[in-house]
Structure formats: C-alpha cells, structure tokens
Design an enzyme around this catalytic site. Structure first.
Site, PDB file in Angstrom:
ATOM      1  CE  LYS A   1      -4.568   1.142   1.541  1.00 38.70           C
ATOM      2  NZ  LYS A   1      -5.550   1.204   2.608  1.00 38.70           N
TER       3      LYS A   1
ATOM      4  CD1 TRP B   1      -5.880  -1.615  -2.055  1.00 45.14           C
ATOM      5  CD2 TRP B   1      -4.079  -2.325  -0.934  1.00 45.14           C
ATOM      6  NE1 TRP B   1      -6.232  -1.811  -0.737  1.00 45.14           N
ATOM      7  CE2 TRP B   1      -5.159  -2.244  -0.028  1.00 45.14           C
ATOM      8  CE3 TRP B   1      -2.843  -2.750  -0.448  1.00 45.14           C
ATOM      9  CZ2 TRP B   1      -5.046  -2.568   1.323  1.00 45.14           C
ATOM     10  CZ3 TRP B   1      -2.725  -3.067   0.902  1.00 45.14           C
ATOM     11  CH2 TRP B   1      -3.817  -2.978   1.768  1.00 45.14           C
TER      12      TRP B   1
HETATM   13  P1  AMP Z   1      -8.789  -0.509   1.820  1.00 43.02           P
HETATM   14  O1  AMP Z   1      -9.786  -1.586   1.676  1.00 43.02           O
HETATM   15  O2  AMP Z   1      -8.135  -0.108   0.548  1.00 43.02           O
HETATM   16  O3  AMP Z   1      -9.383   0.642   2.580  1.00 43.02           O
HETATM   17  O4  AMP Z   1      -7.595  -1.065   2.705  1.00 43.02           O
HETATM   18  C1  AMP Z   1      -7.820  -1.620   3.963  1.00 43.02           C
HETATM   19  C2  AMP Z   1      -6.494  -2.018   4.556  1.00 43.02           C
HETATM   20  O5  AMP Z   1      -5.667  -0.856   4.688  1.00 43.02           O
HETATM   21  C3  AMP Z   1      -6.586  -2.599   5.943  1.00 43.02           C
HETATM   22  O6  AMP Z   1      -6.897  -3.972   5.919  1.00 43.02           O
HETATM   23  C4  AMP Z   1      -5.183  -2.329   6.461  1.00 43.02           C
HETATM   24  O7  AMP Z   1      -4.258  -3.280   5.984  1.00 43.02           O
HETATM   25  C5  AMP Z   1      -4.848  -0.985   5.831  1.00 43.02           C
HETATM   26  N1  AMP Z   1      -5.191   0.110   6.762  1.00 43.02           N
HETATM   27  C6  AMP Z   1      -6.299   0.873   6.784  1.00 43.02           C
HETATM   28  N2  AMP Z   1      -6.243   1.775   7.790  1.00 43.02           N
HETATM   29  C7  AMP Z   1      -5.067   1.586   8.417  1.00 43.02           C
HETATM   30  C8  AMP Z   1      -4.419   2.188   9.547  1.00 43.02           C
HETATM   31  N3  AMP Z   1      -4.966   3.195  10.226  1.00 43.02           N
HETATM   32  N4  AMP Z   1      -3.216   1.693   9.904  1.00 43.02           N
HETATM   33  C9  AMP Z   1      -2.631   0.685   9.231  1.00 43.02           C
HETATM   34  N5  AMP Z   1      -3.188   0.079   8.169  1.00 43.02           N
HETATM   35  C10 AMP Z   1      -4.391   0.519   7.766  1.00 43.02           C
END
Ligand code: AMP
Length: 553
Positions: free
Chosen positions: A437, A442
């Site tokens: 990420k 991604w």
């Molecule tokens: P998305 O579905 O693109 O919003 O990505 C979700 C993923 O982003 C989560 O499963 C985490 O791996 C990562 N993520 C989201 N928020 C955080 C955060 N505050 N700290 C660390 N990783 C995060």
C-alpha cells in the site's frame, strides 16, 4: 416490531435541505471555487434523479463515477442511490486492465467522468468490456474537444430539463446503494456492495463522539478520494449532521489544502498519511492560518506518531487515527483517548493515539491465532483481526472463491495481524495479505512478479513492500537473473516493461539482483526473510519520490 420507515439515505438528504437550507457546499474546480447551499443541492440532486430516470435507469442499475472530489460527484452520492440505482465509484488510478474488468463485472450503464480524467478513461475503453455502457457524462458544463468517449454529453445539459423535485421511492433496506472494488492478493479486484441500510448504519455510527464526532457546526473537507469507500462515508455523515462541505477538487496541492482550510474555516479533514506529511512540510515553510482546524482523521495506512505529535505541538490540531477497510464501509476503529488518559504525559498519549484504536460502537471483533483460538489482550500476543457488524460486508459481488478466503461464519477476516492492549486498543503489527500500500493505493506484488518473471532473462523474481517515510511503502523487486545476463540492460528492460503494463507509480523503486530467493519449507518464496533483511529501508533511503505518486497520476 420494526420501525415505521426503513434505514435508507433519503432522510439525510431531506433533513439537510429542510433544516440547514443555507449551509454551504463549496468545491474547488478547474475553473475556481463553486459554492451553493443545501437548498440548491437538494434541487440539483432531484434533477439528476429525474435525468437518470429518463435515461432508463431504474432499480438496481449501476451508475458509475470516474471522478475526483467535487460537488457534482457529491450530487451523485444521493441522486443515484436515492432513486433506486447503485452508485459505483471507480478508482481512476487503477491499471487499464483492472478498469476494464471492473466495468464489465459491474455492468455499469452510465459513467460520469471528470474532464481531466476523460483521457485516462478513453484509453481504457474497450468494446467488449464496456459493452454495458450506454453513455458517458462529462462533469462540466460542456464536453471538451476530442474527448474520445461516445456517446457523450455534459452534466449540466444532462440534468437541465428536469424538475427540482423528485418523487423519491420507499426503498428496502437491502437495496444495493453503493459499490467499490478492492484489490486482492490474487486475481481480479473484488466488488464490495453497500446496501442502503449499511450506509445508514455507518453514517449514524460516525456522527457521535465515539465515532468521528461530527456536528452541524463542522466544516468538513474529505481529502480521501470519493472513489475510496465513499470518501470514508464523510459526504453522507456531513449531510446527516447538516455540516458544511468543502471538496478539494482534482489533485490538490498542500497549498490548495491550506488555502481551503483558511478561507473556508475547515474544522475537520481526512486522508491518508502521505497527504498530511505534505501539508506539514508546506506549513513549515509558509504562513497559513489553519487555526480553524480542530482535527484530522488519518487512516488507510498507519498514522506515524511523529505526524500526530507535530500536528499537536506545532498546530494544536488533534489527529484521530482510524482503521478500516473497503469491506467495512469503512470505519472500524478510532484511536480516541479514554477518560483520564488526557492526564498522561504527552508522549504516552501519542503512543495510544498512534495505535489503530478502539472498536466503533455497533461492531464486534475477535483476534485469532493460527489455530483459531482468541489471543489475550496483553499487547504482545498477536493474531488476525476478525470483525462483524451492521456495516461490515459478508460477501463479495459474484466472487465465491474470494468469499471462502475472506469470510467465515459471518465474520470478515481482515488479513491484518494485530495485538490488543489491556485497554482494548488494537494495533496492527503485520499484514497477512501479500500486497503493497503506497500513498493509500494498492500495488499488487503478484502482478508485478508475473510480469517480471515473464522476461526471458529472469530465473526467479519476487517483489516486496519496503517501509518508506513519505509513501508508507514502496515496491522493491528482487531478481535472480539467468547466467551471463547483462544486469544493467536487464534492469532497464524490466523497468520499461513494468511502466508499459502498469501505472508508473507501480514501478519498483529498486531492482536488486540476488543469487537466490529465500524459500519456506514448502518451497514458497519467503518474503518475510527478505522483508526482515530490508526493513531498515536502507535500499531506498535518499531516494526522492518523484511526481509519479498515486495522487498525481
Ligand atoms: P482498503 O480496503 O483499501 O481501505 O484497505 C484496507 C487495509 O488498509 C486494511 O486492511 C489495512 O491493511 C490498511 N489500513 C487501513 N487503515 C489503516 C491504519 N490506520 N493503519 C494501518 N493500516 C491501515
């Protein structure tokens, strides 16, 4: 017994239009600032619904957007779902082949597209994949020359001849209202659907102090893109509260953000860490009055403690660190301090607030180890975080293979590896998913590996994410070349190949030649060994991220 009406988005729109008719919606556009009131907004949303209905859009049809954050995009947020259709927000930063898959899979009938993104969309249009698309609507008052999309009209003409009122239907709670694709470890992106009830429940959960603490006095500027889980639901929450909206438009710079905060009196904003690092650096060098700003929601990637500290000490701004997922509409945890913790030394408070935080009211969680047992809340033992609740999905759109992997007994298996401390604060310590990420977007390590390994001179290759101060993570490729190969020529070839197949910001920051990829006992690539070896980021230290960042693509 059930309530008299269903849990849907419609009452939020009604309330804002009737109780806060003079509150403003302000939007930065390519032509300057646009502003109007909720009263006008309500009328324009009705006209949009009328236009969609006239275009033959009905119950359950999918209407897509390919847009940045602005007022017209916000009009689709209520106009599309409240007339019974489903709003599908497409991420324009994806590679063309993902966009093609997504449009084909969702069977979008109309695509609303920003003028600045029209060339990108036109480049991705493919007859078969776009067979369901009946028309494109450019988010402007005229269609730019040579737009490359057909048939096409402009937004203002599209809604022009329709009344300011619409006979909104009574929709069932399980009516699909929203849709967003998320990138998986393997295979194509996965469709996540939001029902009317899920969006209602998520909105209600974000309003109170235990959520994101949103009230009518707020002036809210979502910097998180509106194609990422509905800008974390903020356009809905802001409307429900009757607060003022500020939209930063296409590719805002730190200066644009600082100016909007100052001129519009923004009290709350939200986005990924990269954005706030940029703003902090800008504020170091420039005089800008951001004293109206009370808090910033940082999520999507871990909020660095240094960012939380700098905003507090240098600007008197609270960072609310939040964690969530596309599959969760998205808010899951928020790092609020518990009563009494305000008396802790500042450093101890930052320590807590840098964790992902406390589960939002209404959700349930468990943290399970490899044997399926729950781990104790001792801040040490870790396991995978599972969640469930009214705004957490239980399946993907037409993807039984992915359902099997990511859901179990009604729980969403997040793929995030966490510890929980004695106070119940969740902290992410690792990611079970093999994805990178970068700046909130991604990058599929697997797709990069497949492309690199298809090169004749490559014996083995793997790609890992390496920590990076500004982008949180950047891809680095490890290559085992075939014997006698000119490494410099191969490297140049690989970079060209990757840049040709994927967006430029997917290209690895470094290509490192090694003798052998470390393997697990079962012969799989052991990325953990490589990650441990390179987690000091020494590989990419001193490298200045260029303008090929996700947000600038
Ligand atoms: P998305 O579905 O693109 O919003 O990505 C979700 C993923 O982003 C989560 O499963 C985490 O791996 C990562 N993520 C989201 N928020 C955080 C955060 N505050 N700290 C660390 N990783 C995060």
């Amino acid at each position: 017994m059930v309530g008299a009406t269903n849990q849907t988005l419609r009452p939020f729109l009604w309330r804002a239009g009737k109780l806060y008719p003079d509150r403003e919606i302000v939007s930065r556009t390519a032509e300057g600032l646009e502003r109007y009131t909720y009263a006008e907004y309500e009328g324009r949303v009705a006209r949009l619904a009328g236009a969609l209905s006239d275009a033959g859009i009905g119950d359950g049809d999918r209407v897509a957007t390919f847009c940045w954050n602005h007022n017209r995009h916000f009009e689709t947020y209520f106009g599309v779902p409240s007339m019974g259709a489903q709003l599908h927000t497409i991420n324009p930063l994806l590679p063309d082949h993902h966009i093609q898959y997504i449009v084909e899979n969702a069977k979008d009938r109309i695509i609303f597209v920003d003028p600045s993104l029209a060339p990108k969309l036109a480049g991705a249009v493919d007859g078969d994949a776009f067979a369901s698309v009946e028309q494109f609507v450019v988010m402007a008052s005229e269609v730019p020359d040579d737009v490359g999309l057909s048939p096409v009209t402009d937004y203002e003409s599209f809604i022009a001849d329709h009344p300011d009122e619409y006979d909104w239907p009574d929709l069932p709670e399980d009516q699909p209202a929203g849709m967003c694709y998320t990138s998986g470890t393997t295979g194509q992106p996965k469709g996540v659907e939001y029902s009317q009830q899920m969006l209602w429940a998520h909105t209600m959960a974000t309003l109170p102090e235990s959520g994101l603490d949103i009230g009518a006095k707020d002036v809210i500027m979502p910097v998180v893109p509106m194609f990422h889980v509905n800008a974390w639901g903020l356009p809905f929450s802001t409307t429900a509260a009757g607060a003022k909206h500020v939209y930063p438009g296409p590719s805002p710079t730190p200066e644009d953000l600082a100016t909007l905060i100052e001129e519009e009196g923004v009290t709350m904003t939200a986005g990924v860490p990269t954005v706030w690092l940029g703003l902090l650096d800008y504020l170091d060098e420039h005089d800008a009055d951001i004293s109206s700003l009370e808090r910033i929601i940082i999520g999507g990637s871990a909020a660095p403690k240094s960012v939380i500290r700098r905003f507090d000490e240098e600007h008197d701004v609270d960072v609310l660190h939040a964690w969530g997922m596309t599959e969760m509409s998205p808010v899951g945890t928020v790092a609020h301090l518990k009563p009494g913790m305000e008396d802790l030394p500042a450093e101890a408070q930052y320590e807590k607030r840098a964790k992902q935080g406390l589960l939002a009211p209404g959700l349930e969680m468990r943290v399970v180890d490899d044997d399926g047992n729950e781990v104790p809340w001792d801040d040490e033992e870790f396991g995978e975080l599972w969640v469930r609740g009214p705004w957490v999905t239980t399946e993907y759109f037409e993807r039984p293979d992915a359902n099997e992997e990511d859901y179990e007994d009604g729980w969403l298996k997040t793929g995030d590896v966490v510890t929980v401390d004695e106070d119940g604060y969740v902290q992410i310590v690792d990611r079970a998913k093999d994805v990178i990420k970068s700046g909130g977007e991604w990058i599929s390590s697997l797709e990069l590996e497949n492309s690199i390994m298809a090169h004749d001179d490559v014996a083995e290759a793997t790609v890992i994410g390496v920590p990076h101060e500004r982008w949180q993570e950047r891809p680095v490729a490890f290559i085992v070349p075939k014997g006698g190969v000119d490494e410099d020529a191969l490297k140049a070839d690989l970079v060209a190949r990757v840049e040709d197949e994927f967006p430029k910001w997917w290209a690895p920051d470094e290509v490192v030649f090694i003798d052998e990829v470390p393997k697990t006992a079962t012969g799989k690539f052991d990325k953990k060994v490589l990650r441990d070896r390179y987690d000091d980021s020494s590989l990419i230290e001193g490298k200045t991220p260029d303008s090929e960042a996700p947000s600038d693509e």
